[in-house]
Design a protein around this motif. Structure first.
Motif, PDB file in Angstrom:
ATOM      1  N   GLN A   1    -105.964  46.910 -47.735  1.00  0.00           N
ATOM      2  CA  GLN A   1    -107.308  46.567 -48.250  1.00  0.00           C
ATOM      3  C   GLN A   1    -107.193  45.403 -49.216  1.00  0.00           C
ATOM      4  O   GLN A   1    -106.235  45.290 -49.944  1.00  0.00           O
ATOM      5  CB  GLN A   1    -107.932  47.733 -48.996  1.00  0.00           C
ATOM      6  CG  GLN A   1    -108.176  48.947 -48.123  1.00  0.00           C
ATOM      7  CD  GLN A   1    -108.974  50.025 -48.864  1.00  0.00           C
ATOM      8  OE1 GLN A   1    -109.955  49.738 -49.538  1.00  0.00           O
ATOM      9  NE2 GLN A   1    -108.550  51.258 -48.706  1.00  0.00           N
TER      10      GLN A   1
ATOM     11  N   ARG B   1    -113.545  53.979 -48.611  1.00  0.00           N
ATOM     12  CA  ARG B   1    -113.460  53.480 -47.234  1.00  0.00           C
ATOM     13  C   ARG B   1    -113.080  54.617 -46.286  1.00  0.00           C
ATOM     14  O   ARG B   1    -112.237  55.444 -46.590  1.00  0.00           O
ATOM     15  CB  ARG B   1    -112.380  52.385 -47.152  1.00  0.00           C
ATOM     16  CG  ARG B   1    -112.696  51.146 -47.978  1.00  0.00           C
ATOM     17  CD  ARG B   1    -113.614  50.182 -47.264  1.00  0.00           C
ATOM     18  NE  ARG B   1    -113.060  49.628 -46.031  1.00  0.00           N
ATOM     19  CZ  ARG B   1    -112.422  48.448 -45.976  1.00  0.00           C
ATOM     20  NH1 ARG B   1    -112.250  47.715 -47.056  1.00  0.00           N
ATOM     21  NH2 ARG B   1    -111.969  47.995 -44.825  1.00  0.00           N
ATOM     22  N   GLU B   2    -113.695  54.618 -45.111  1.00  0.00           N
ATOM     23  CA  GLU B   2    -113.301  55.549 -44.048  1.00  0.00           C
ATOM     24  C   GLU B   2    -112.007  55.019 -43.421  1.00  0.00           C
ATOM     25  O   GLU B   2    -111.808  53.800 -43.313  1.00  0.00           O
ATOM     26  CB  GLU B   2    -114.382  55.607 -42.959  1.00  0.00           C
ATOM     27  CG  GLU B   2    -115.741  56.077 -43.428  1.00  0.00           C
ATOM     28  CD  GLU B   2    -115.867  57.601 -43.497  1.00  0.00           C
ATOM     29  OE1 GLU B   2    -114.953  58.302 -43.022  1.00  0.00           O
ATOM     30  OE2 GLU B   2    -116.885  58.059 -44.032  1.00  0.00           O
TER      31      GLU B   2
ATOM     32  N   HIS C   1    -110.950  54.701 -40.432  1.00  0.00           N
ATOM     33  CA  HIS C   1    -110.995  53.801 -39.264  1.00  0.00           C
ATOM     34  C   HIS C   1    -111.323  52.351 -39.649  1.00  0.00           C
ATOM     35  O   HIS C   1    -111.134  51.437 -38.847  1.00  0.00           O
ATOM     36  CB  HIS C   1    -111.978  54.326 -38.215  1.00  0.00           C
ATOM     37  CG  HIS C   1    -113.417  54.242 -38.634  1.00  0.00           C
ATOM     38  ND1 HIS C   1    -114.184  53.124 -38.409  1.00  0.00           N
ATOM     39  CD2 HIS C   1    -114.208  55.119 -39.282  1.00  0.00           C
ATOM     40  CE1 HIS C   1    -115.398  53.340 -38.897  1.00  0.00           C
ATOM     41  NE2 HIS C   1    -115.439  54.547 -39.429  1.00  0.00           N
ATOM     42  N   THR C   2    -111.780  52.129 -40.907  1.00  0.00           N
ATOM     43  CA  THR C   2    -112.140  50.756 -41.311  1.00  0.00           C
ATOM     44  C   THR C   2    -110.956  49.985 -41.915  1.00  0.00           C
ATOM     45  O   THR C   2    -111.096  48.813 -42.243  1.00  0.00           O
ATOM     46  CB  THR C   2    -113.283  50.764 -42.346  1.00  0.00           C
ATOM     47  OG1 THR C   2    -112.792  51.318 -43.586  1.00  0.00           O
ATOM     48  CG2 THR C   2    -114.485  51.571 -41.868  1.00  0.00           C
TER      49      THR C   2
ATOM     50  N   THR D   1    -107.760  41.223 -42.103  1.00  0.00           N
ATOM     51  CA  THR D   1    -108.864  40.802 -41.235  1.00  0.00           C
ATOM     52  C   THR D   1    -108.377  40.483 -39.819  1.00  0.00           C
ATOM     53  O   THR D   1    -109.063  39.828 -39.050  1.00  0.00           O
ATOM     54  CB  THR D   1    -109.575  39.565 -41.831  1.00  0.00           C
ATOM     55  OG1 THR D   1    -108.593  38.560 -42.073  1.00  0.00           O
ATOM     56  CG2 THR D   1    -110.288  39.916 -43.123  1.00  0.00           C
TER      57      THR D   1
END
Ligand code: NDP
Length: 247
Positions: free
Chosen positions: A247, A219-220, A222-223, A4
């Motif tokens: 992740q 998930r893409e 870029h994320t 994050t």
């Protein structure tokens, strides 16, 4: 938490970061994100056409102009790595970050039936190439005030499974190389060496590995870049010899 991490606009300002496999998938997403936070990215890949498309995307977004260094890890000999590093030295005089991201999935088959030539090719691209590139880049990395080397791990390391063949062994080897190198460089207080496990990400390699899965839940690329930016930038000082999950 690296996942994050919210980097400032200039978190990677003026850092020279070489990203292997930057022509597609996760490497491309990390290159775009790093450039958007001020990094001078050096895009490595195999396909010049795809590298040029990433180059255009970065320039058109108004980020620092990247460099392109194509090299096919299946075919390149040590001299070509040497030339690549000489080019970097002439252009920048140092290297602040090296992200070993390129790799191939190879054949998944029981050991008894695994094709020997295909096994060797995967090990060459996924293990020998990062070894040779690391060895060749270390003098340039040592010219940086805050150098980082980041290897790419996989869920197959913490959770080994049958039939994953050379890919699984290559990821264990890559993490072994990371851990050994981290210890060898312990006396270089500025140098950090880590691995990152991206987790499941919607890329060509993932499609090859799981052709039947529902892609809409993935998930893409870029994320998932926050942990990459953390580990490639100065905010991860003190993190060394670890495998971090993106992740
Ligand atoms: P992609 O297949 O989308 O991209 C692979 C990249 O590696 C491309 O840029 C490709 O270049 C480059 N590459 C492959 N072979 C060579 C070669 N012989 N010489 C030079 N470059 C080469 O993969 P991902 O983005 O999915 O994977 C990136 C990393 O993340 C890999 O290390 C992978 O093992 C790891 N990973 C990915 C997961 C996922 O779910 N996607 C899960 C766990 C780990 P080109 O486009 O020019 O061919």
């Amino acid at each position: 938490d690296p996942r994050t991490y919210q980097p400032s606009k200039d978190a990677l300002k003026d850092r020279v970061i070489l990203i292997t496999g930057a022509s597609d998938g996760i490497g491309k997403a990390v290159a775009l994100a790093a450039a958007s936070h001020g990094a001078q990215v050096v895009l490595h890949g195999r396909s010049v056409r795809k590298l040029e498309a990433v180059y255009d995307e970065i320039v058109n977004a108004g980020h620092p102009r990247p460099s392109i260094l194509p090299l096919d890890f299946e075919k390149a000999g040590p001299d070509e790595y040497e030339k690549l590093v000489v080019a970097l030295d002439q252009e920048f005089g140092r290297l602040d970050g090296l992200l070993h991201n390129a790799s191939m999935l190879g054949e998944r088959a029981p050991i008894e039936h695994h094709d020997v030539a295909k096994w060797m090719r995967t090990m060459h691209v996924n293990v020998n190439a990062p070894f040779i590139l690391t060895r060749t880049c270390l003098p340039l990395l040592k010219k940086s005030a805050d150098p980082v080397i980041l290897f790419t791990s996989s869920g197959v390391v913490s959770n080994p499974r049958p039939f994953w063949g050379s890919y699984l062994v290559s990821k264990w080897a890559s993490d072994g190389l990371m851990s050994m190198l981290a210890q060898e460089l312990e006396k270089q207080p500025a140098m950090r060496v880590n691995s990152i496990n991206p987790g499941a990400v919607k890329t060509n390699m993932r499609l090859q590995a799981y052709p039947a899965e529902d892609r809409s839940k993935l998930r893409e690329a870029h994320t998932i870049v926050a942990a990459y930016l953390y580990l490639l930038g100065p905010d991860s000082r003190g993190v060394h010899g670890q495998t971090i999950n993106a992740q």
